[in-house]
Scaffold this motif. Structure first.
Motif, short mmCIF file in Angstrom:
data_model
loop_
_atom_site.label_atom_id
_atom_site.label_comp_id
_atom_site.label_asym_id
_atom_site.label_seq_id
_atom_site.Cartn_x
_atom_site.Cartn_y
_atom_site.Cartn_z
N GLY A 1 107.68 88.96 108.05
CA GLY A 1 106.20 88.37 108.94
C GLY A 1 105.97 89.66 108.59
N ARG A 2 107.01 91.15 109.18
CA ARG A 2 106.73 92.33 109.41
C ARG A 2 107.66 93.03 108.79
NH1 ARG A 2 102.84 94.25 114.00
NH2 ARG A 2 101.53 93.89 113.50
N ILE A 3 107.25 94.65 108.17
CA ILE A 3 108.86 95.37 108.42
C ILE A 3 107.89 96.66 108.74
CG2 ILE A 3 109.73 93.94 106.52
CD1 ILE A 3 108.50 95.38 104.15
N PHE A 4 109.25 97.43 108.89
CA PHE A 4 109.30 99.19 109.87
C PHE A 4 110.52 99.36 108.97
CE2 PHE A 4 111.35 96.65 112.70
CZ PHE A 4 111.95 98.25 113.25
N MET A 5 109.89 100.70 108.97
CA MET A 5 111.00 101.81 108.95
C MET A 5 111.13 102.93 109.38
SD MET A 5 111.20 102.58 104.93
CE MET A 5 109.31 103.42 104.22
N THR A 6 111.45 103.88 110.64
CA THR A 6 111.00 105.00 110.90
C THR A 6 111.58 106.42 110.64
OG1 THR A 6 111.58 103.21 113.40
CG2 THR A 6 111.70 105.82 113.37
N SER A 7 110.96 106.88 110.35
CA SER A 7 110.94 109.15 109.98
C SER A 7 110.64 109.53 110.57
CB SER A 7 110.18 108.39 108.64
OG SER A 7 109.93 109.45 108.22
N SER A 8 110.09 110.54 109.83
CA SER A 8 110.44 112.16 110.76
C SER A 8 108.87 112.25 110.07
CB SER A 8 111.21 113.08 109.93
OG SER A 8 110.72 114.16 110.36
N ARG A 9 108.55 113.16 111.38
CA ARG A 9 107.64 113.59 110.40
C ARG A 9 107.20 114.37 109.40
NH1 ARG A 9 102.19 112.15 111.31
NH2 ARG A 9 101.50 111.01 112.91
N ARG A 10 108.16 115.17 109.12
CA ARG A 10 108.72 116.13 108.75
C ARG A 10 108.71 115.84 106.69
NH1 ARG A 10 112.36 119.66 111.58
NH2 ARG A 10 113.10 117.38 112.06
N SER A 11 109.37 114.18 106.89
CA SER A 11 109.24 113.62 105.56
C SER A 11 108.47 112.99 105.10
CB SER A 11 110.39 112.27 106.09
OG SER A 11 110.89 111.97 104.45
N PRO B 1 106.51 112.08 119.56
CA PRO B 1 106.03 113.57 118.50
C PRO B 1 107.19 113.59 117.65
CG PRO B 1 106.21 114.57 121.41
CD PRO B 1 106.30 112.59 120.96
N GLY B 2 106.63 114.26 116.30
CA GLY B 2 107.20 114.28 115.24
C GLY B 2 108.48 113.30 114.89
N ARG B 3 108.10 111.72 115.40
CA ARG B 3 108.64 110.90 114.88
C ARG B 3 107.15 109.46 114.58
NH1 ARG B 3 113.19 110.91 112.97
NH2 ARG B 3 113.48 108.69 112.53
N LEU B 4 107.78 108.81 113.38
CA LEU B 4 106.32 107.86 113.07
C LEU B 4 107.22 106.34 112.75
CD1 LEU B 4 105.89 108.04 110.53
CD2 LEU B 4 104.66 109.96 110.50
N ASP B 5 106.02 105.34 113.21
CA ASP B 5 107.17 104.33 112.05
C ASP B 5 105.98 103.67 111.33
OD1 ASP B 5 109.26 103.63 113.58
OD2 ASP B 5 108.25 101.68 114.89
N LEU B 6 106.52 103.07 110.01
CA LEU B 6 105.59 103.02 108.77
C LEU B 6 105.71 101.28 108.99
CD1 LEU B 6 106.11 105.69 106.41
CD2 LEU B 6 104.57 105.19 107.65
N ILE B 7 104.52 100.69 109.18
CA ILE B 7 105.03 99.09 109.27
C ILE B 7 103.77 98.84 108.01
CG2 ILE B 7 103.92 97.26 110.76
CD1 ILE B 7 103.87 99.73 112.96
N LEU B 8 104.97 96.93 107.63
CA LEU B 8 104.43 96.41 107.01
C LEU B 8 103.89 95.25 106.99
CD1 LEU B 8 102.32 96.78 103.59
CD2 LEU B 8 104.95 96.31 102.64
N ASP B 9 102.88 94.79 107.19
CA ASP B 9 102.78 93.27 106.98
C ASP B 9 102.72 92.37 106.16
OD1 ASP B 9 102.35 92.87 109.96
OD2 ASP B 9 100.18 93.97 109.66
N LEU B 10 103.53 90.93 106.00
CA LEU B 10 103.59 90.10 104.95
C LEU B 10 103.17 88.87 105.11
CD1 LEU B 10 107.84 91.25 104.26
CD2 LEU B 10 105.46 92.45 103.31
N PRO B 11 102.45 88.75 104.08
CA PRO B 11 103.50 88.98 102.93
C PRO B 11 102.11 89.96 102.14
CG PRO B 11 102.09 86.93 102.72
CD PRO B 11 102.80 87.16 103.54
#
Length: 152
Positions: free
Chosen positions: A108-118, A137-147
């Motif tokens: 239903g959803r996928i995500f990645m955690t990344s550094s803000r500097r990336s 601070p400095g970290r974020l999640d990128l979230i994608l709802d599927l489909p």
């Protein structure tokens, strides 16, 4: 040879993971005197990308294994591309493949955690329609709802 995506869990490919990780660890996160004490990538990323309990994919080229991504049961995606092969679209190709795999598996959803500097990950997320959420601070999640919504 054109780069192509492979399932890393195939027995014939397992021996390529060690050299791939060694190549990643040749980089550094910082410059100057603290460089040697801060290998790149973060150990947690290496652990997630290579974790055999996750679904793992890679990109093979004439240079060997040049990128890896993994998909966890909770929908977390981790990805790494060796420095010499960044900026050539390999990360995009691999991430699109993992997204399609997650869609076929009815996530239903996928995500990645990344550094803000990336910046590359942030830009890739923007191009593919991910939503960025500040975690710390400095970290974020990128979230994608599927489909995903299909657009022309």
């Amino acid at each position: 040879m054109h780069p192509y995506i492979v399932a890393i869990d195939h027995p014939s490919l397992m021996s390529l993971v060690g050299p791939f990780v060694a190549d990643l660890r040749q980089e550094s996160r910082r410059f100057g005197r603290v460089d040697a004490a801060n290998p790149k990538p973060f150990p947690s990323l290496v652990r997630k990308v290579t974790d055999p309990s996750r679904t793992r994919f890679g990109i093979m080229s004439e240079h060997g294994l040049i990128a890896m991504a993994s998909l966890a049961r909770d929908g977390e995606i981790s990805m790494a591309v060796t420095a010499a092969h960044r900026g050539a679209g390999h990360g995009t190709k691999l991430l699109v493949h993992v997204i399609e795999t997650a869609e076929r598996a009815h996530f239903g959803r996928i995500f990645m955690t990344s550094s803000r500097r990336s910046r590359p990950i942030s830009q890739l997320g923007d191009r593919l329609g991910w939503t960025a959420v500040d975690v710390t601070p400095g970290r974020l999640d990128l979230i994608l709802d599927l489909p995903r919504r299909r657009s022309a």
